[in-house]
Design a protein around this motif. Structure first.
Motif, PDB file in Angstrom:
ATOM      1  N   HIS A 225     -24.341 -21.217  -5.985  1.00 15.03           N
ATOM      2  CA  HIS A 225     -25.673 -20.846  -6.434  1.00 15.03           C
ATOM      3  C   HIS A 225     -26.328 -19.880  -5.452  1.00 15.03           C
ATOM      4  O   HIS A 225     -26.886 -18.845  -5.858  1.00 15.03           O
ATOM      5  CB  HIS A 225     -26.537 -22.102  -6.599  1.00 15.03           C
ATOM      6  N   ALA A 226     -26.267 -20.180  -4.171  1.00  9.71           N
ATOM      7  CA  ALA A 226     -26.895 -19.327  -3.165  1.00  9.71           C
ATOM      8  C   ALA A 226     -26.280 -17.934  -3.158  1.00  9.71           C
ATOM      9  O   ALA A 226     -26.988 -16.935  -2.907  1.00  9.71           O
ATOM     10  CB  ALA A 226     -26.763 -19.963  -1.784  1.00  9.71           C
ATOM     11  N   GLU A 227     -25.007 -17.839  -3.461  1.00 10.07           N
ATOM     12  CA  GLU A 227     -24.328 -16.540  -3.467  1.00 10.07           C
ATOM     13  C   GLU A 227     -24.789 -15.661  -4.629  1.00 10.07           C
ATOM     14  O   GLU A 227     -24.947 -14.446  -4.478  1.00 10.07           O
ATOM     15  CB  GLU A 227     -22.810 -16.752  -3.561  1.00 10.07           C
ATOM     16  N   HIS A 228     -25.027 -16.266  -5.787  1.00 12.54           N
ATOM     17  CA  HIS A 228     -25.247 -15.472  -6.990  1.00 12.54           C
ATOM     18  C   HIS A 228     -26.701 -15.360  -7.436  1.00 12.54           C
ATOM     19  O   HIS A 228     -27.040 -14.429  -8.170  1.00 12.54           O
ATOM     20  CB  HIS A 228     -24.409 -16.039  -8.137  1.00 12.54           C
ATOM     21  N   VAL A 229     -27.567 -16.278  -7.023  1.00  8.34           N
ATOM     22  CA  VAL A 229     -28.933 -16.252  -7.549  1.00  8.34           C
ATOM     23  C   VAL A 229     -29.732 -15.023  -7.114  1.00  8.34           C
ATOM     24  O   VAL A 229     -30.579 -14.549  -7.892  1.00  8.34           O
ATOM     25  CB  VAL A 229     -29.673 -17.566  -7.207  1.00  8.34           C
ATOM     26  N   PRO A 230     -29.508 -14.436  -5.921  1.00  5.35           N
ATOM     27  CA  PRO A 230     -30.303 -13.246  -5.600  1.00  5.35           C
ATOM     28  C   PRO A 230     -30.116 -12.103  -6.594  1.00  5.35           C
ATOM     29  O   PRO A 230     -31.092 -11.473  -7.016  1.00  5.35           O
ATOM     30  CB  PRO A 230     -29.798 -12.863  -4.190  1.00  5.35           C
ATOM     31  N   SER A 236     -29.728  -7.849 -11.857  1.00  9.14           N
ATOM     32  CA  SER A 236     -28.536  -7.011 -11.821  1.00  9.14           C
ATOM     33  C   SER A 236     -27.547  -7.455 -12.872  1.00  9.14           C
ATOM     34  O   SER A 236     -27.422  -8.647 -13.174  1.00  9.14           O
ATOM     35  CB  SER A 236     -27.870  -7.091 -10.432  1.00  9.14           C
ATOM     36  N   ALA A 237     -26.815  -6.507 -13.412  1.00  3.03           N
ATOM     37  CA  ALA A 237     -25.716  -6.834 -14.324  1.00  3.03           C
ATOM     38  C   ALA A 237     -24.599  -7.444 -13.525  1.00  3.03           C
ATOM     39  O   ALA A 237     -24.242  -6.954 -12.452  1.00  3.03           O
ATOM     40  CB  ALA A 237     -25.234  -5.571 -15.033  1.00  3.03           C
ATOM     41  N   LEU A 238     -24.038  -8.507 -14.047  1.00  5.27           N
ATOM     42  CA  LEU A 238     -22.984  -9.227 -13.327  1.00  5.27           C
ATOM     43  C   LEU A 238     -21.704  -9.226 -14.131  1.00  5.27           C
ATOM     44  O   LEU A 238     -21.754  -9.187 -15.326  1.00  5.27           O
ATOM     45  CB  LEU A 238     -23.434 -10.653 -13.053  1.00  5.27           C
TER      46      LEU A 238
END
Length: 238
Positions: A225-230, A236-238
């Motif tokens: 979660h911490a890696e991707h939530v920013p 941003s498109a992921l």
């Protein structure tokens, strides 16, 4: 003076049920084949894949197009009863690592919700069979397919779960095994984790794809979660 941004906090984990928490997808498939055949049709494994993650009403309408001359509600209840009979006979078939990860989350105090397209009576029957010890409840919340205005792949089930828990979708991780379920989780704005089971999840937009939950802990989901939530919060498109 501008205060530094608070670090991201994982406030809840939202679980799909069939194929993610428990390995019931083969039970559904096994119930579909004789039903279609009883009306003179043919139903293959590939046909069953079309129904993965769909709301049961939508799945029933597909079966009607294949010649099943029953009402939508009768199809849904028939399939649900067949699967519940298998569960009663065989017990809860957890997916690898699912029970252990659920227990780890409860130990860490992370809230959990079961977000499933199965009927509420089936979902709660399965939840009642989950024993995490010390009288702990397996889930804080159950959101079932007959309790939402629109089923997966619409975001409604996940948005409803977040609203009931009082959390922002971006403060959650949703775990899914099906394309339609994963589309719902992505559309709802959760940090979405795909754990493929029967169908491929490539190209749907998950923040990550893990081959299994076996050996995973609450700490792993906090880090994910911490890696991707920013980037999610930045749009941003992921």
């Amino acid at each position: 003076m501008t205060r530094p941004a608070s670090p991201p906090v994982l406030r809840a984990v939202l679980w799909d049920m069939d194929g993610t928490l428990v390995d019931t997808e083969p039970y559904w498939m096994a119930a579909e084949i004789p039903l279609v055949e009883s009306f003179g049709g043919v139903w293959t494994h590939e046909d069953s894949l079309r129904l993965l993650g769909l709301g049961l009403d939508d799945a029933a309408r597909v079966l009607q197009t294949e010649g099943v001359r029953m009402s939508v509600s009768d199809i849904v209840n028939h399939l649900t009863n067949e699967v519940m009979s298998r569960l009663a006979a065989d017990g809860v078939p957890f997916r690898p690592g699912a029970r252990e990860l659920l227990s780890s989350l409860r130990d860490e105090g992370v809230r959990t919700a079961l977000v499933t397209m199965s009927l509420g009576r089936m979902a709660r029957a399965i939840v009642d069979l989950i024993d995490l010890g010390d009288g702990a409840r397996a889930f804080d919340l159950v959101v079932a397919g007959d309790e939402v205005p629109r089923p997966k792949p619409f975001p409604d089930p996940y948005l409803q779960a977040c609203a009931a828990l009082g959390v922002d979708p971006a403060d959650t991780v949703a775990i899914e095994d099906s394309p339609n379920g994963l589309r719902a989780a992505v559309a709802a704005g959760t940090v979405s984790l795909g754990v493929p089971h029967i169908a491929s999840l490539e190209g749907i937009g998950a923040h990550g794809l893990w081959p299994t939950l076996d050996g995973c802990t609450a700490a792993d989901l906090h880090a994910f979660h911490a890696e991707h939530v920013p980037r999610l919060r930045a749009g941003s498109a992921l």
